[in-house]
Design a protein around this motif. Structure first.
Motif, PDB file in Angstrom:
ATOM      1  N   GLY A 195     -10.978   6.461  22.939  1.00  0.00           N
ATOM      2  CA  GLY A 195      -9.413   7.140  22.853  1.00  0.00           C
ATOM      3  C   GLY A 195      -9.683   8.354  22.411  1.00  0.00           C
ATOM      4  N   SER A 196      -8.525   9.375  22.501  1.00  0.00           N
ATOM      5  CA  SER A 196      -8.491  10.588  22.197  1.00  0.00           C
ATOM      6  C   SER A 196      -8.802  10.846  20.582  1.00  0.00           C
ATOM      7  N   LEU A 197      -9.015  12.005  20.192  1.00  0.00           N
ATOM      8  CA  LEU A 197      -9.099  12.277  18.659  1.00  0.00           C
ATOM      9  C   LEU A 197      -7.740  11.970  18.060  1.00  0.00           C
ATOM     10  N   LEU A 198      -6.592  12.425  18.619  1.00  0.00           N
ATOM     11  CA  LEU A 198      -5.228  12.217  18.087  1.00  0.00           C
ATOM     12  C   LEU A 198      -4.989  10.510  17.797  1.00  0.00           C
ATOM     13  N   GLU A 199      -5.461   9.768  18.897  1.00  0.00           N
ATOM     14  CA  GLU A 199      -5.108   8.317  18.987  1.00  0.00           C
ATOM     15  C   GLU A 199      -6.068   7.909  17.628  1.00  0.00           C
ATOM     16  N   LYS A 200      -7.316   8.380  17.473  1.00  0.00           N
ATOM     17  CA  LYS A 200      -8.362   7.662  16.631  1.00  0.00           C
ATOM     18  C   LYS A 200      -7.620   7.968  14.970  1.00  0.00           C
ATOM     19  N   PHE A 201      -7.151   9.283  14.969  1.00  0.00           N
ATOM     20  CA  PHE A 201      -6.670   9.630  13.722  1.00  0.00           C
ATOM     21  C   PHE A 201      -5.359   8.888  13.255  1.00  0.00           C
ATOM     22  N   ARG A 202      -4.698   8.523  14.652  1.00  0.00           N
ATOM     23  CA  ARG A 202      -3.278   7.827  14.418  1.00  0.00           C
ATOM     24  C   ARG A 202      -3.697   6.487  13.852  1.00  0.00           C
ATOM     25  N   ASP A 203      -4.704   5.758  14.546  1.00  0.00           N
ATOM     26  CA  ASP A 203      -5.259   4.453  14.092  1.00  0.00           C
ATOM     27  C   ASP A 203      -5.791   4.398  12.399  1.00  0.00           C
ATOM     28  N   ILE A 204      -6.456   5.455  12.199  1.00  0.00           N
ATOM     29  CA  ILE A 204      -6.845   5.331  10.919  1.00  0.00           C
ATOM     30  C   ILE A 204      -5.879   5.598   9.846  1.00  0.00           C
ATOM     31  N   THR A 205      -4.670   6.373  10.257  1.00  0.00           N
ATOM     32  CA  THR A 205      -3.581   6.605   9.205  1.00  0.00           C
ATOM     33  C   THR A 205      -2.735   5.203   9.116  1.00  0.00           C
ATOM     34  N   GLN A 206      -2.744   4.736  10.337  1.00  0.00           N
ATOM     35  CA  GLN A 206      -1.734   3.548  10.318  1.00  0.00           C
ATOM     36  C   GLN A 206      -2.355   2.352   9.498  1.00  0.00           C
ATOM     37  N   MET A 207      -3.873   2.172   9.919  1.00  0.00           N
ATOM     38  CA  MET A 207      -4.529   1.249   8.858  1.00  0.00           C
ATOM     39  C   MET A 207      -4.651   1.340   7.429  1.00  0.00           C
ATOM     40  N   THR A 208      -4.722   2.766   6.932  1.00  0.00           N
ATOM     41  CA  THR A 208      -4.799   3.114   5.836  1.00  0.00           C
ATOM     42  C   THR A 208      -3.415   2.868   4.981  1.00  0.00           C
ATOM     43  N   TYR A 209      -2.298   3.193   5.960  1.00  0.00           N
ATOM     44  CA  TYR A 209      -0.899   3.107   5.523  1.00  0.00           C
ATOM     45  C   TYR A 209      -0.828   1.648   4.973  1.00  0.00           C
ATOM     46  N   GLN A 210      -1.242   0.927   6.040  1.00  0.00           N
ATOM     47  CA  GLN A 210      -0.905  -0.784   6.061  1.00  0.00           C
ATOM     48  C   GLN A 210      -1.805  -1.579   4.865  1.00  0.00           C
ATOM     49  N   HIS A 211      -2.692  -0.967   4.664  1.00  0.00           N
ATOM     50  CA  HIS A 211      -3.558  -1.686   3.379  1.00  0.00           C
ATOM     51  C   HIS A 211      -3.036  -1.085   2.040  1.00  0.00           C
ATOM     52  N   SER A 212      -2.787   0.027   1.909  1.00  0.00           N
ATOM     53  CA  SER A 212      -2.081   0.685   0.922  1.00  0.00           C
ATOM     54  C   SER A 212      -0.732   0.181   0.576  1.00  0.00           C
ATOM     55  N   ARG A 213       0.035   0.015   1.485  1.00  0.00           N
ATOM     56  CA  ARG A 213       1.368  -0.631   1.216  1.00  0.00           C
ATOM     57  C   ARG A 213       1.319  -2.169   0.957  1.00  0.00           C
ATOM     58  N   ASN A 214       0.390  -2.771   1.656  1.00  0.00           N
ATOM     59  CA  ASN A 214       0.304  -4.237   1.630  1.00  0.00           C
ATOM     60  C   ASN A 214      -0.210  -4.605   0.108  1.00  0.00           C
ATOM     61  N   LEU A 215      -1.271  -3.721  -0.511  1.00  0.00           N
ATOM     62  CA  LEU A 215      -1.796  -4.077  -1.656  1.00  0.00           C
ATOM     63  C   LEU A 215      -0.819  -3.720  -2.774  1.00  0.00           C
ATOM     64  N   ALA A 216       0.163  -2.654  -2.596  1.00  0.00           N
ATOM     65  CA  ALA A 216       0.898  -2.103  -3.684  1.00  0.00           C
ATOM     66  C   ALA A 216       1.945  -2.960  -3.742  1.00  0.00           C
ATOM     67  N   SER A 217       2.387  -3.534  -2.694  1.00  0.00           N
ATOM     68  CA  SER A 217       3.590  -4.573  -2.767  1.00  0.00           C
ATOM     69  C   SER A 217       3.101  -5.772  -3.157  1.00  0.00           C
ATOM     70  N   PHE A 218       1.954  -6.304  -2.925  1.00  0.00           N
ATOM     71  CA  PHE A 218       1.386  -7.543  -3.593  1.00  0.00           C
ATOM     72  C   PHE A 218       1.330  -7.458  -5.267  1.00  0.00           C
ATOM     73  N   VAL A 219       0.864  -6.300  -5.446  1.00  0.00           N
ATOM     74  CA  VAL A 219       0.551  -5.976  -7.109  1.00  0.00           C
ATOM     75  C   VAL A 219       2.014  -6.065  -7.657  1.00  0.00           C
ATOM     76  N   PHE A 220       3.244  -5.525  -7.181  1.00  0.00           N
ATOM     77  CA  PHE A 220       4.469  -5.524  -7.547  1.00  0.00           C
ATOM     78  C   PHE A 220       4.938  -6.741  -7.645  1.00  0.00           C
ATOM     79  N   ILE A 221       4.909  -7.382  -6.578  1.00  0.00           N
ATOM     80  CA  ILE A 221       5.333  -8.895  -6.698  1.00  0.00           C
ATOM     81  C   ILE A 221       4.852  -9.534  -7.741  1.00  0.00           C
ATOM     82  N   TYR A 222       3.518  -9.587  -7.727  1.00  0.00           N
ATOM     83  CA  TYR A 222       2.719 -10.619  -8.542  1.00  0.00           C
ATOM     84  C   TYR A 222       3.029 -10.145 -10.297  1.00  0.00           C
TER      85      TYR A 222
END
Length: 201
Positions: A52-79
Motif C-alpha cells: 500500500g501507499s505510505l499514507l495507507e500504511k501510516f493510517r493503519d499504524i495510527t488506527q491500530m495504535t489508537y485502538q490499542h490505547s483506547r481499549n487498554l484505557a477503557s479496560f483500566v477505567f472499567i476495572y
C-alpha cells in the motif's frame, strides 16, 4: 491560575478521593502504555509485511495504535471503577472483586474479535498458563523440576508451531502466518544476487 494549580496539587496530595483519582490516573496510564507498546510494533509490522501507499500504511499504524490505547484505557477505567465500587459496598477488598471486574471489562472491551484484541488476548493466555504452572509448583500441586525445564519448553513450542505452519497453517493467526511465510518460504525464492541478499523475491 496559580491558586487553582495549588488547589489541585493540595487535593492530589491530600489522599482524599484516592479511589476516584486512581481511576482517572489508570485511564491515563492505560492510554499512554497502549500507545507506547502498539506504535513501534505496528510501524515495524506494517512496513515489513503490508503493501500500500505510505499514507495507507501510516493510517493503519495510527488506527491500530489508537485502538490499542483506547481499549487498554477503557479496560483500566472499567476495572478500577468496578473494584472501587465493590470495595466500597463491602467495606473491604476481596479477591473475587478483581475477577468480576476484569471479567466484565474483558467482555466489553476485549471481547470484540479484531486483530489488536486477538494479539493482546493470545499474549495474556501464554502468561496465564506460565503463571498457573508457577502457582502449581509454589503450592506443591506440581513437583518442582530437578532440572531447568526451559530447553524442553522451547523444543516443544517450536516443534508444534513449525508442524502447524507446514501442514495446518490456516489454523495460525494471520500475522504469525505472514511472519513465518517470510522467514521459511520466501527464503527459498531468488533469481540473482540482488534478490538473494538485498530484497525478498
Amino acid at each position: 491560575m496559580a491558586t487553582a494549580l495549588a488547589g489541585v496539587n493540595h487535593l492530589l496530595g491530600s489522599g482524599r478521593f484516592k479511589e476516584v483519582l486512581g481511576v482517572i490516573k489508570g485511564l491515563r496510564n492505560g492510554a499512554v502504555y497502549g500507545a507506547k507498546i502498539r506504535a513501534p510494533h505496528a510501524f515495524v509490522m506494517t512496513f515489513l509485511f503490508k503493501d500500500g501507499s505510505l499514507l495507507e500504511k501510516f493510517r493503519d499504524i495510527t488506527q491500530m495504535t489508537y485502538q490499542h490505547s483506547r481499549n487498554l484505557a477503557s479496560f483500566v477505567f472499567i476495572y478500577k471503577a468496578l473494584t472501587a465500587i465493590m470495595k466500597w459496598l463491602e467495606n473491604s477488598k476481596k479477591q473475587y472483586h478483581s475477577f468480576i471486574a476484569a471479567f466484565i471489562g474483558g467482555y466489553l472491551i476485549f471481547g470484540e474479535n479484531n486483530k489488536v484484541n486477538m494479539q493482546i488476548n493470545l499474549y495474556l493466555l501464554s502468561r496465564i498458563i506460565f503463571g498457573f504452572v508457577k502457582m502449581g509448583v509454589k503450592k506443591k500441586v506440581i513437583a518442582e523440576p530437578k532440572r531447568d525445564p526451559f530447553p524442553w519448553f522451547g523444543a516443544i513450542i517450536w516443534a508444534i508451531i513449525l508442524w502447524q505452519f507446514e501442514y495446518h497453517r490456516q489454523s495460525l493467526q494471520p500475522s504469525l502466518r505472514s511472519s513465518m511465510t517470510y522467514i521459511y518460504e520466501d527464503s527459498n525464492v531468488w533469481h540473482n544476487l540482488r534478490d538473494f541478499l538485498l530484497y525478498n523475491k
